[in-house]
Motif scaffolding. Structure first.
Motif, PDB file in Angstrom:
ATOM      1  N   VAL A 138      15.900   0.261  14.921  1.00  0.00           N
ATOM      2  CA  VAL A 138      15.188   0.501  16.019  1.00  0.00           C
ATOM      3  C   VAL A 138      13.877   0.441  15.993  1.00  0.00           C
ATOM      4  CG1 VAL A 138      17.192   2.134  16.954  1.00  0.00           C
ATOM      5  CG2 VAL A 138      15.138   2.974  15.651  1.00  0.00           C
ATOM      6  N   ARG A 139      13.270   0.273  15.039  1.00  0.00           N
ATOM      7  CA  ARG A 139      11.977   0.347  14.870  1.00  0.00           C
ATOM      8  C   ARG A 139      11.386  -0.135  13.479  1.00  0.00           C
ATOM      9  NH1 ARG A 139       8.328   3.654  12.270  1.00  0.00           N
ATOM     10  NH2 ARG A 139       6.036   3.372  13.090  1.00  0.00           N
ATOM     11  N   ILE A 140      10.345  -0.791  13.035  1.00  0.00           N
ATOM     12  CA  ILE A 140       9.570  -1.130  11.952  1.00  0.00           C
ATOM     13  C   ILE A 140       8.187  -0.885  12.294  1.00  0.00           C
ATOM     14  CG2 ILE A 140       9.164  -2.781  10.063  1.00  0.00           C
ATOM     15  CD1 ILE A 140      11.475  -4.357  11.166  1.00  0.00           C
ATOM     16  N   GLY A 141       7.747  -0.098  11.686  1.00  0.00           N
ATOM     17  CA  GLY A 141       6.094   0.416  11.506  1.00  0.00           C
ATOM     18  C   GLY A 141       5.315  -0.284  10.673  1.00  0.00           C
ATOM     19  N   PHE A 142       4.721  -1.035  10.852  1.00  0.00           N
ATOM     20  CA  PHE A 142       3.518  -1.701   9.353  1.00  0.00           C
ATOM     21  C   PHE A 142       2.287  -0.589   9.482  1.00  0.00           C
ATOM     22  CE2 PHE A 142       6.101  -5.363  11.277  1.00  0.00           C
ATOM     23  CZ  PHE A 142       6.863  -5.423  10.208  1.00  0.00           C
ATOM     24  N   TYR A 143       1.785  -0.589   7.927  1.00  0.00           N
ATOM     25  CA  TYR A 143       0.792   0.286   7.904  1.00  0.00           C
ATOM     26  C   TYR A 143      -0.118  -0.272   6.944  1.00  0.00           C
ATOM     27  CZ  TYR A 143       3.277   3.757  10.300  1.00  0.00           C
ATOM     28  OH  TYR A 143       3.916   4.351  11.555  1.00  0.00           O
ATOM     29  N   PRO A 144      -1.053  -1.352   7.205  1.00  0.00           N
ATOM     30  CA  PRO A 144      -1.776  -2.148   6.463  1.00  0.00           C
ATOM     31  C   PRO A 144      -2.647  -1.324   5.481  1.00  0.00           C
ATOM     32  CG  PRO A 144      -1.618  -3.415   8.181  1.00  0.00           C
ATOM     33  CD  PRO A 144      -0.942  -1.968   8.457  1.00  0.00           C
ATOM     34  N   GLY A 145      -2.605  -1.516   4.269  1.00  0.00           N
ATOM     35  CA  GLY A 145      -3.561  -0.617   3.313  1.00  0.00           C
ATOM     36  C   GLY A 145      -2.812   0.460   2.795  1.00  0.00           C
ATOM     37  N   GLU A 146      -1.541   0.693   3.313  1.00  0.00           N
ATOM     38  CA  GLU A 146      -0.888   2.248   2.870  1.00  0.00           C
ATOM     39  C   GLU A 146       0.124   1.689   1.757  1.00  0.00           C
ATOM     40  OE1 GLU A 146      -1.737   5.058   3.884  1.00  0.00           O
ATOM     41  OE2 GLU A 146      -3.146   4.299   5.326  1.00  0.00           O
ATOM     42  N   GLU A 147       0.522   2.728   1.047  1.00  0.00           N
ATOM     43  CA  GLU A 147       1.581   2.484  -0.203  1.00  0.00           C
ATOM     44  C   GLU A 147       2.871   2.134   0.622  1.00  0.00           C
ATOM     45  OE1 GLU A 147       3.789   5.079  -3.638  1.00  0.00           O
ATOM     46  OE2 GLU A 147       1.826   5.902  -2.751  1.00  0.00           O
ATOM     47  N   ASN A 148       3.343   3.127   1.657  1.00  0.00           N
ATOM     48  CA  ASN A 148       4.399   2.925   2.488  1.00  0.00           C
ATOM     49  C   ASN A 148       4.071   1.974   3.571  1.00  0.00           C
ATOM     50  OD1 ASN A 148       6.415   4.532   1.093  1.00  0.00           O
ATOM     51  ND2 ASN A 148       5.304   6.462   1.875  1.00  0.00           N
TER      52      ASN A 148
END
Length: 162
Positions: A118-128
């Protein structure tokens, strides 16, 4: 400076909005994508990292879904998620969720197969770096199966949360 980013279109790359959201269709299902900068913009070329990740999206999705199945088979958090919903949801709701699944399989397997991205969240700079959210239906349950990967698609962990 603005750049055209896959799925998101024109984004101010040096000072992007804290959250950028878009709906896209992947494997004939509509999902939400969001690009998040809660801790600011990374010092490195996050655009290249993001574009590289999106090139492998279909393979990463296959890997994530294999990890979900493996976690279920190992009796992990996904098994707990399935068991919880089979116990807590009304039988008529379960029947509705299972309607489009293979009736020859056990209910647990059928509910597992009903999980959809239902969702993909991208977090540039984060381990996850990427957070993949799967649900049996947001209108049915607020709990999600969540898989976190690093920026190369390597799975960090599988869990469930609300």
């Amino acid at each position: 400076m603005k750049k055209n980013i896959t799925y998101f279109g024109e984004v101010e790359i040096n000072s992007p909005q804290e959250t950028n959201e878009v709906k896209v269709t992947i494997d004939s299902h509509q999902i939400e994508l969001d690009l998040n900068f809660y801790d600011g913009v990374p010092e490195y070329d996050w655009v290249a990292e993001y574009e590289n990740y999106t090139k492998g999206l279909k393979q990463y999705k296959a890997d994530v879904e294999a990890a979900i199945r493996s976690d279920y088979e190992d009796g992990g958090d996904v098994k707990e998620y399935i068991d919880f919903h089979l116990e807590e949801l009304d039988a008529s709701i379960i029947d509705k969720v299972l309607a489009s699944t293979d009736a020859s399989k056990p209910k647990e397997e059928r509910l597992l197969s009903a999980l959809k991205l239902v969702r993909i969240g991208f977090y540039p700079g984060e381990e996850n770096y990427a957070v993949w959210d799967y649900s049996i239906g947001r209108e049915i349950a607020d709990m999600l199966v969540v898989v976190n990967t690093d920026s190369t698609g390597k799975i960090n962990y599988v869990t469930w949360e609300s």
